[in-house]
Enzyme design. Structure first.
Site, PDB file in Angstrom:
ATOM      1  N   GLU A  64       4.782   8.157   4.274  1.00  0.00           N
ATOM      2  CA  GLU A  64       4.350   9.284   5.105  1.00  0.00           C
ATOM      3  C   GLU A  64       3.704   8.842   6.408  1.00  0.00           C
ATOM      4  O   GLU A  64       3.574   9.620   7.354  1.00  0.00           O
ATOM      5  CB  GLU A  64       3.414  10.172   4.292  1.00  0.00           C
ATOM      6  CG  GLU A  64       4.181  10.721   3.100  1.00  0.00           C
ATOM      7  CD  GLU A  64       3.355  11.525   2.126  1.00  0.00           C
ATOM      8  OE1 GLU A  64       3.347  12.753   2.256  1.00  0.00           O
ATOM      9  OE2 GLU A  64       2.738  10.941   1.225  1.00  0.00           O
ATOM     10  N   LYS A  71       0.809  -1.223   0.000  1.00  0.00           N
ATOM     11  CA  LYS A  71       0.000   0.000   0.000  1.00  0.00           C
ATOM     12  C   LYS A  71       0.844   1.276   0.000  1.00  0.00           C
ATOM     13  O   LYS A  71       0.386   2.299  -0.483  1.00  0.00           O
ATOM     14  CB  LYS A  71      -0.867   0.029   1.264  1.00  0.00           C
ATOM     15  CG  LYS A  71      -2.093  -0.849   1.182  1.00  0.00           C
ATOM     16  CD  LYS A  71      -2.765  -0.835   2.536  1.00  0.00           C
ATOM     17  CE  LYS A  71      -4.233  -1.111   2.451  1.00  0.00           C
ATOM     18  NZ  LYS A  71      -4.815  -1.167   3.803  1.00  0.00           N
TER      19      LYS A  71
HETATM   20 MO1  MOS Z   1       4.721  13.886  -0.214  1.00  0.00          MO
HETATM   21  S1  MOS Z   1       4.115  15.543   0.855  1.00  0.00           S
HETATM   22  O1  MOS Z   1       3.301  13.375  -0.941  1.00  0.00           O
HETATM   23  O2  MOS Z   1       6.065  14.279  -1.155  1.00  0.00           O
END
Ligand code: MOS
Length: 700
Positions: free
Chosen positions: A667, A663
């Site tokens: 982040e 997935k």
């Molecule tokens: Mo990230 S903020 O989707 O590079």
């Protein structure tokens, strides 16, 4: 299954630690000229006088470009452009730090000096709009990625009949990405065709933007990006310096190299906007949520209206019959914000998860128990089931590993000498994003394999894990497999953002490998003939196959989840919170490489520590500028701020998200930590801080 191959170390590691990784600014090309910007010192107004003759006459200067002599650039849409108002297009000033002239010269030193000779005077034709609070009447709905608002059920009624309520406002600060590698672009024209060596998370985005701005076919632009020294979103969309490098190179007929100085990293490729989030929670006495309202407002720019969805995660996090989210942005005379690791959900979980802690305190309920009680088996806003979700296991495993059950819920009840000790936790969600991707894979007679895909390596491990994915299919060692990437001449992929690369590009590589394998099996005819032998006997020099991936929007919601637990220590007299433990358990689909995955998660946790305790760009309201445009006034966590970090994944694979079951996690690690730290600080001190970063004076 953690095989030895899956624990593979980063193949680009040795290049980086020995200085052999060539970043954009390191690209060795003969005869380069340098581009340096003179920038606006006011946040709004008009250019009254612009005197460039001194700069033009300065030694080594080739050209000074301003709105007067730069050929007009075409208008763009955002994204892919970071700002839709073109740089150097007229005499208007929209934000402090905006380029007013681009000086092109023979050496960097000569050009920097000449840029300082550009004399500009400004007319303050309108009152600058700088402060969010004073301009709330100008708020507009946030519409970058979808509807600004959402509503299910009746929130007003739900709150009215709730026995326990929380209604508070939470704030996060303006933050900057601060990638170690400054943004850089080298532009080179050859017979009307343009090559950009670019520090970008999206080579095709850069191609599209620059081609559109300059009015040339995209096929005439090649963009290359071999390594990024961090992007975190600041190199996701395409910024004025990339366009201007190309435009200037066309005007002067020479290569132009632009490397943004650190100060321009603070104005010229986005930042995370501060957020003001009002969260209202209503619950029954036994802790069942009856209503949630989460309204967020953020500053944005006039040159582009990027707005944060700082309540987005609240749409999906907890089972609740009535949920409303509201997103507004206020256009101000500020540099334009942009996504930053982790946008939207990462910010939403600050407000929601501190509010949930406040609710737990009011209910006298354990924070984990409250979350378990309101566990969402399906998305509470859309009603769709999640494609996979093992958050329950994350809570229970996290509690177990952290020793959570030993926690005495009374604030200030745990001490170590003069230190107050606090434990806090938070739930984590990050939406799963995927994009179209394609790849090609080729095997040579010596059984060496080459993967080609245009994707970018932004430091997350693409060079390392893409060969692993192919190796698993072809049943050969990943060390026999190389990947070339970061080039618009290679098979097309999307940008490296939204934590989407493993699922998207990885699946394209997987499909290409399957196709190659079936070609090879046909060629080999019998399973005991090796690929190389079959290739040799067939008289073919090499064999290639292509593969692609397109996300299918189905009847599922896709997201990754986690539970994070932290311990803080706060000295009674000097109340500077220190994080002493940080532990996360994540539900994030299949993990391709536990080693690089762990690095992603603990790297994200460090971002969370920064968000909670250190990172804040101060906007000076009179000058309309970020006060400290360098790392001496903007604090990021250093080793001394970072304790033992532990990250675990529950066993999971999600074939709905992608054929490889992955997935994306880039982040996820940065989500939840900020709230968990604030909650731990409350537990340690009894003081509820609703603004990040937590200022020591708030604990006095
Ligand atoms: Mo990230 S903020 O989707 O590079």
């Amino acid at each position: 299954m953690a095989t030895v191959a899956s624990q593979r170390s980063r193949v680009d590691g040795p290049y980086k630690v020995t200085g052999n990784a060539r970043y954009t600014a390191d690209t060795q090309l003969d005869v380069v000229t340098y581009g340096v910007f003179a920038t606006a010192k006011v946040p709004s107004g008009r250019i009254k006088t612009l005197e460039v003759s001194l700069a033009e006459q300065s030694p080594g200067i080739v050209k000074v470009l301003t709105f007067r002599n730069l050929p007009k650039l075409n208008k763009l849409s955002s994204p892919p452009a970071g700002q839709t108002v073109m740089p150097l297009s007229d005499d208007k000033i929209y934000y402090e730090g905006e380029p007013v002239a681009m000086v092109v010269g023979e050496s960097l030193e000569q050009t920097v000096y000449a840029a300082s000779l550009v004399k500009v005077e400004f007319d303050q034709v309108e009152d600058s709009r700088i402060e969010l609070e004073k301009n709330l009447d100008q708020a507009i709905p946030v519409t970058v990625f979808g509807p600004a608002d959402s509503l299910v059920g009746n929130v007003k009624d739900g709150l009215a009949k709730s026995e326990v309520r929380v209604s508070e406002t939470y704030r996060t600060s303006d933050r900057h990405h601060n990638a170690m590698e400054p943004s850089a672009t080298i532009a080179e024209w050859n017979n009307g065709k343009l090559t950009l060596y670019d520090s970008t998370q999206w080579v095709w985005g850069a191609r599209m933007v620059v081609a559109t701005a300059l009015g040339i076919p995209p096929e005439d632009v090649r963009v290359r990006s071999t390594f990024l020294g961090g992007g975190f979103g600041s190199k996701g969309w395409v910024w004025p310096h990339e366009i201007l490098a190309a435009a200037a190179a066309r005007v002067v007929g020479r290569r132009v190299k632009v490397v943004l100085p650190r100060s321009q990293d603070y104005t010229s490729h986005g930042h995370q906007p501060a957020t003001e989030q009002t969260v209202e929670l209503g619950a029954s006495r036994d802790g069942r949520l009856l209503a949630i309202r989460h309204a967020a407002v953020v500053p944005t720019a006039i040159v582009d209206h990027y707005g944060e969805y700082a309540a987005l995660g609240t749409r999906s996090m907890y089972a609740c019959p009535a949920i409303e989210t509201i997103h507004r942005a206020v256009p101000l005379n500020r540099p334009v914000p942009t996504p930053m690791r982790a946008p939207a959900d990462g910010l939403s979980m600050v407000g929601l998860e501190i509010a949930m802690d406040e609710l737990a305190v009011k209910l006298g309920m354990d924070p984990v128990e409250l979350r378990m009680k309101n566990y969402a088996d399906k998305d509470p806003t859309t009603g769709k089931p999640f494609s996979s979700k093992k958050l329950r296991e994350c809570y229970s495993q996290g509690m177990e590993r952290f020793g959570w059950r030993r926690r005495n819920s009374k604030p200030g009840s745990i001490r170590d000498g003069k230190d107050l000790i606090g434990w806090g936790m938070a739930s984590v969600i990050f939406g799963t994003h995927r994009g179209n991707a394609s790849a090609r894979i080729t095997i040579e007679k010596d059984a060496s394999v080459l993967i080609e895909a245009g994707t970018q390596e932004i430091g997350t491990g693409a060079y390392t894990i893409m060969p692993q994915i192919a190796a698993d299919v072809l049943k050969i060692s990943p060390d026999k497999i190389r990947i070339v990437l970061g080039d618009t001449t290679l098979p097309e992929t999307g940008g490296t953002f939204g934590s989407s690369t493993t699922a998207s590009v990885g699946s394209a590589v997987y499909n290409a490998s399957i196709n190659l394998k079936s070609k090879l099996e046909k060629l080999a005819r019998s399973p005991d003939r090796s690929y190389s032998k079959a290739l040799e006997e067939s008289g073919l020099g090499s064999l290639s196959a292509e593969g692609s991936f397109s996300p299918i929007e189905g009847d599922y919601e896709l997201a990754t989840f986690g539970a994070v637990f932290v311990e803080v220590k706060v000295d009674e007299d000097i109340p500077i919170p220190r994080v002493t433990r940080c532990l996360g358990v994540y539900s994030a689909g299949k993990i391709i490489n536990p080693k690089t995955a762990r690095s992603q998660m603990i790297g994200g946790m460090v971002w969370g520590i920064g968000q909670a305790l250190l990172e804040k760009s101060v906007m000076e309201p009179k000058l309309g500028r970020f006060l400290s445009k360098n790392l001496s006034g903007y604090l990021v966590p250093v080793n001394a701020d970072v304790p033992s970090l532990e990250a675990y994944f529950v066993e999971e694979t999600d074939p709905i998200a992608s054929p490889i079951g992955a997935k994306g996690i880039g982040e996820l690690g940065a989500v939840g930590i900020g709230a968990a730290i604030a909650n731990a600080v409350y537990h340690a001190t009894g003081k509820r801080v609703r603004e990040l970063p937590i200022a020591p004076e708030a604990l006095m």
